[in-house]
Scaffold this motif. Sequence first.
Motif, PDB file in Angstrom:
ATOM      1  N   PHE A 160       0.861  -1.183   0.000  1.00  0.00           N
ATOM      2  CA  PHE A 160       0.000   0.000   0.000  1.00  0.00           C
ATOM      3  C   PHE A 160       0.901   1.237   0.000  1.00  0.00           C
ATOM      4  CE2 PHE A 160      -2.336  -3.444   1.779  1.00  0.00           C
ATOM      5  CZ  PHE A 160      -3.676  -3.230   1.493  1.00  0.00           C
ATOM      6  N   ILE A 161       0.544   2.221  -0.812  1.00  0.00           N
ATOM      7  CA  ILE A 161       1.309   3.463  -0.885  1.00  0.00           C
ATOM      8  C   ILE A 161       0.373   4.629  -0.551  1.00  0.00           C
ATOM      9  CG2 ILE A 161       2.745   4.953  -2.316  1.00  0.00           C
ATOM     10  CD1 ILE A 161       3.344   2.496  -4.046  1.00  0.00           C
ATOM     11  N   VAL A 162       0.647   5.296   0.555  1.00  0.00           N
ATOM     12  CA  VAL A 162      -0.177   6.416   1.026  1.00  0.00           C
ATOM     13  C   VAL A 162       0.516   7.726   0.668  1.00  0.00           C
ATOM     14  CG1 VAL A 162      -1.136   7.567   3.049  1.00  0.00           C
ATOM     15  CG2 VAL A 162      -1.172   5.073   2.901  1.00  0.00           C
TER      16      VAL A 162
ATOM     17  N   ASN B 239      -8.632   6.874   7.686  1.00  0.00           N
ATOM     18  CA  ASN B 239      -9.095   5.868   6.731  1.00  0.00           C
ATOM     19  C   ASN B 239      -8.745   6.285   5.308  1.00  0.00           C
ATOM     20  OD1 ASN B 239     -10.318   4.298   8.774  1.00  0.00           O
ATOM     21  ND2 ASN B 239     -12.124   5.613   8.745  1.00  0.00           N
ATOM     22  N   TYR B 240      -8.116   5.374   4.592  1.00  0.00           N
ATOM     23  CA  TYR B 240      -7.808   5.575   3.182  1.00  0.00           C
ATOM     24  C   TYR B 240      -8.521   4.483   2.395  1.00  0.00           C
ATOM     25  CZ  TYR B 240      -3.993   8.394   5.101  1.00  0.00           C
ATOM     26  OH  TYR B 240      -3.262   9.321   5.799  1.00  0.00           O
ATOM     27  N   SER B 241      -9.117   4.847   1.298  1.00  0.00           N
ATOM     28  CA  SER B 241      -9.806   3.844   0.481  1.00  0.00           C
ATOM     29  C   SER B 241      -9.753   4.256  -0.980  1.00  0.00           C
ATOM     30  CB  SER B 241     -11.269   3.679   0.929  1.00  0.00           C
ATOM     31  OG  SER B 241     -11.986   4.888   0.763  1.00  0.00           O
ATOM     32  N   GLY B 242      -9.826   3.259  -1.840  1.00  0.00           N
ATOM     33  CA  GLY B 242      -9.822   3.521  -3.262  1.00  0.00           C
ATOM     34  C   GLY B 242     -10.433   2.352  -4.009  1.00  0.00           C
ATOM     35  N   VAL B 243     -10.861   2.598  -5.228  1.00  0.00           N
ATOM     36  CA  VAL B 243     -11.505   1.545  -6.008  1.00  0.00           C
ATOM     37  C   VAL B 243     -11.252   1.776  -7.496  1.00  0.00           C
ATOM     38  CG1 VAL B 243     -13.697   2.803  -6.133  1.00  0.00           C
ATOM     39  CG2 VAL B 243     -13.671   0.311  -6.403  1.00  0.00           C
ATOM     40  N   MET B 244     -11.077   0.683  -8.210  1.00  0.00           N
ATOM     41  CA  MET B 244     -11.040   0.699  -9.672  1.00  0.00           C
ATOM     42  C   MET B 244     -12.170  -0.209 -10.142  1.00  0.00           C
ATOM     43  SD  MET B 244      -6.964   0.453 -10.542  1.00  0.00           S
ATOM     44  CE  MET B 244      -7.316   0.510 -12.312  1.00  0.00           C
ATOM     45  N   ASP B 245     -13.131   0.342 -10.844  1.00  0.00           N
ATOM     46  CA  ASP B 245     -14.323  -0.412 -11.226  1.00  0.00           C
ATOM     47  C   ASP B 245     -14.482  -0.409 -12.748  1.00  0.00           C
ATOM     48  OD1 ASP B 245     -16.560  -1.913 -10.953  1.00  0.00           O
ATOM     49  OD2 ASP B 245     -17.754  -0.417  -9.874  1.00  0.00           O
ATOM     50  N   HIS B 246     -15.283  -1.374 -13.239  1.00  0.00           N
ATOM     51  CA  HIS B 246     -15.558  -1.515 -14.669  1.00  0.00           C
ATOM     52  C   HIS B 246     -14.259  -1.696 -15.469  1.00  0.00           C
ATOM     53  CE1 HIS B 246     -19.622  -0.365 -13.652  1.00  0.00           C
ATOM     54  NE2 HIS B 246     -19.185   0.767 -13.128  1.00  0.00           N
TER      55      HIS B 246
ATOM     56  N   LEU C 293      -4.171   6.970  -2.282  1.00  0.00           N
ATOM     57  CA  LEU C 293      -3.878   5.556  -2.049  1.00  0.00           C
ATOM     58  C   LEU C 293      -3.575   4.833  -3.359  1.00  0.00           C
ATOM     59  CD1 LEU C 293      -3.673   3.318   0.057  1.00  0.00           C
ATOM     60  CD2 LEU C 293      -6.102   2.860  -0.276  1.00  0.00           C
ATOM     61  N   TRP C 294      -2.369   4.263  -3.418  1.00  0.00           N
ATOM     62  CA  TRP C 294      -1.943   3.410  -4.528  1.00  0.00           C
ATOM     63  C   TRP C 294      -1.771   2.000  -3.996  1.00  0.00           C
ATOM     64  CZ3 TRP C 294       0.529   5.552  -9.285  1.00  0.00           C
ATOM     65  CH2 TRP C 294       0.409   6.950  -9.377  1.00  0.00           C
ATOM     66  N   ILE C 295      -1.820   1.029  -4.908  1.00  0.00           N
ATOM     67  CA  ILE C 295      -1.537  -0.356  -4.537  1.00  0.00           C
ATOM     68  C   ILE C 295      -0.567  -0.932  -5.565  1.00  0.00           C
ATOM     69  CG2 ILE C 295      -3.534  -1.286  -5.772  1.00  0.00           C
ATOM     70  CD1 ILE C 295      -2.112  -2.637  -2.456  1.00  0.00           C
ATOM     71  N   LYS C 296       0.466  -1.584  -5.056  1.00  0.00           N
ATOM     72  CA  LYS C 296       1.447  -2.214  -5.935  1.00  0.00           C
ATOM     73  C   LYS C 296       1.412  -3.719  -5.717  1.00  0.00           C
ATOM     74  CE  LYS C 296       5.891  -2.097  -5.037  1.00  0.00           C
ATOM     75  NZ  LYS C 296       7.263  -1.586  -4.854  1.00  0.00           N
ATOM     76  N   LEU C 297       1.285  -4.468  -6.799  1.00  0.00           N
ATOM     77  CA  LEU C 297       1.247  -5.925  -6.751  1.00  0.00           C
ATOM     78  C   LEU C 297       2.471  -6.468  -7.483  1.00  0.00           C
ATOM     79  CD1 LEU C 297      -2.531  -6.440  -7.655  1.00  0.00           C
ATOM     80  CD2 LEU C 297      -1.522  -6.225  -5.378  1.00  0.00           C
ATOM     81  N   VAL C 298       3.336  -7.136  -6.752  1.00  0.00           N
ATOM     82  CA  VAL C 298       4.550  -7.689  -7.368  1.00  0.00           C
ATOM     83  C   VAL C 298       5.129  -8.778  -6.471  1.00  0.00           C
ATOM     84  CG1 VAL C 298       5.981  -5.826  -6.380  1.00  0.00           C
ATOM     85  CG2 VAL C 298       6.856  -7.170  -8.291  1.00  0.00           C
ATOM     86  N   PRO C 299       5.279  -9.988  -6.990  1.00  0.00           N
ATOM     87  CA  PRO C 299       4.788 -10.482  -8.278  1.00  0.00           C
ATOM     88  C   PRO C 299       3.296 -10.790  -8.166  1.00  0.00           C
ATOM     89  CG  PRO C 299       5.816 -12.272  -7.092  1.00  0.00           C
ATOM     90  CD  PRO C 299       5.974 -11.051  -6.225  1.00  0.00           C
ATOM     91  N   LEU C 300       2.723 -11.322  -9.232  1.00  0.00           N
ATOM     92  CA  LEU C 300       1.293 -11.633  -9.213  1.00  0.00           C
ATOM     93  C   LEU C 300       1.006 -12.831 -10.107  1.00  0.00           C
ATOM     94  CD1 LEU C 300      -1.702 -10.971  -8.569  1.00  0.00           C
ATOM     95  CD2 LEU C 300      -1.668  -9.444 -10.552  1.00  0.00           C
TER      96      LEU C 300
ATOM     97  N   PHE D 146      -1.302   0.514  -9.351  1.00  0.00           N
ATOM     98  CA  PHE D 146      -2.636   1.026  -9.649  1.00  0.00           C
ATOM     99  C   PHE D 146      -2.959   2.221  -8.748  1.00  0.00           C
ATOM    100  CE2 PHE D 146      -2.755  -3.540 -10.584  1.00  0.00           C
ATOM    101  CZ  PHE D 146      -3.110  -3.498 -11.922  1.00  0.00           C
ATOM    102  N   LEU D 147      -3.462   3.273  -9.356  1.00  0.00           N
ATOM    103  CA  LEU D 147      -3.930   4.454  -8.642  1.00  0.00           C
ATOM    104  C   LEU D 147      -5.408   4.268  -8.329  1.00  0.00           C
ATOM    105  CD1 LEU D 147      -3.630   7.376  -7.615  1.00  0.00           C
ATOM    106  CD2 LEU D 147      -4.103   8.148  -9.955  1.00  0.00           C
ATOM    107  N   THR D 148      -5.729   3.972  -7.070  1.00  0.00           N
ATOM    108  CA  THR D 148      -7.121   3.734  -6.690  1.00  0.00           C
ATOM    109  C   THR D 148      -7.805   4.992  -6.177  1.00  0.00           C
ATOM    110  OG1 THR D 148      -6.497   3.054  -4.442  1.00  0.00           O
ATOM    111  CG2 THR D 148      -6.575   1.332  -6.127  1.00  0.00           C
ATOM    112  N   SER D 149      -7.022   5.955  -5.683  1.00  0.00           N
ATOM    113  CA  SER D 149      -7.539   7.261  -5.262  1.00  0.00           C
ATOM    114  C   SER D 149      -6.367   8.234  -5.242  1.00  0.00           C
ATOM    115  CB  SER D 149      -8.213   7.183  -3.885  1.00  0.00           C
ATOM    116  OG  SER D 149      -7.251   7.020  -2.859  1.00  0.00           O
TER     117      SER D 149
END
Length: 247
Positions: A74-76, A147-154, A180-187, A174-177
């Motif tokens: 998580f990246i704040v 509280n931090y939250s974010g969403v990527m939809d559709h 708040l960013w989220i990094k997935l590695v590896p996946l 991914f930039l969710t807000s």
Amino acid sequence: MGGWSLIFLAIISGVYLQRNDSSVQPASDSEPPSEAQVYRPILQPSEAIPPIGTYVLENKDGKCYIKTTLGAEFIVIEKKRWYFSLDPSRVTATGYCGRSSAVLSLTLPDNSASLQFTFVKDKKVFYVSKLTVKLTTPVCKECANKNYSGVMDHEKLFKTANGQSFNCKSENLFLTSSQLWIKLVPLQMQAFSLSKGQYGKEVECWADFNKRVIPIVIGATVVGILLIALLTYLMVKDRRRQGYDRL
């Protein structure tokens, strides 16, 4: 008199025992938990390699329906960047499996952080249509929880054919807000169709493909240019040796 003395001593002993017992009071169910009992993520000022965990979600028949192996960070954004890595040993994997949709939620204790994938099965492919991220943490020791939250939809993330698994060793950011960013590695992930709970044929992501192919293309191009230069040099040198014919 002897009998009265024994009774008197028994009363004194009882009072003494009651006082000793009352020195430790059991915790009341209505009392709120202390700060030490509540899990809170601790943000770090520098980036780190997130630990890798494998998470499995089964349907009612006990068959593996979703499987994913990933490291998540998580990246704040609060004036500067702060980082928190998901700890696989503390994660609880929950969700549900349907014929054409499924959800996998990775949650930390006290709902302090969560990462949720919503899968969709569309004919012969599956993909992640929604990515939801939540994090509750103070930015500093003296700061209150935020509280931090974010969403990527559709979306159509990690699109892969049924029976195969999406695999990406490169970083997915991914930039969710705005905060708040989220990094997935590896996946690596697969949903809806898994044979004996094992990943199917791996489908390479574009980032990995480019990292593997581009150096080969560049190398081949450089070799081609060098060969052309060498042939040109040899042709010019050969012509100079021949000289000019007399009239």
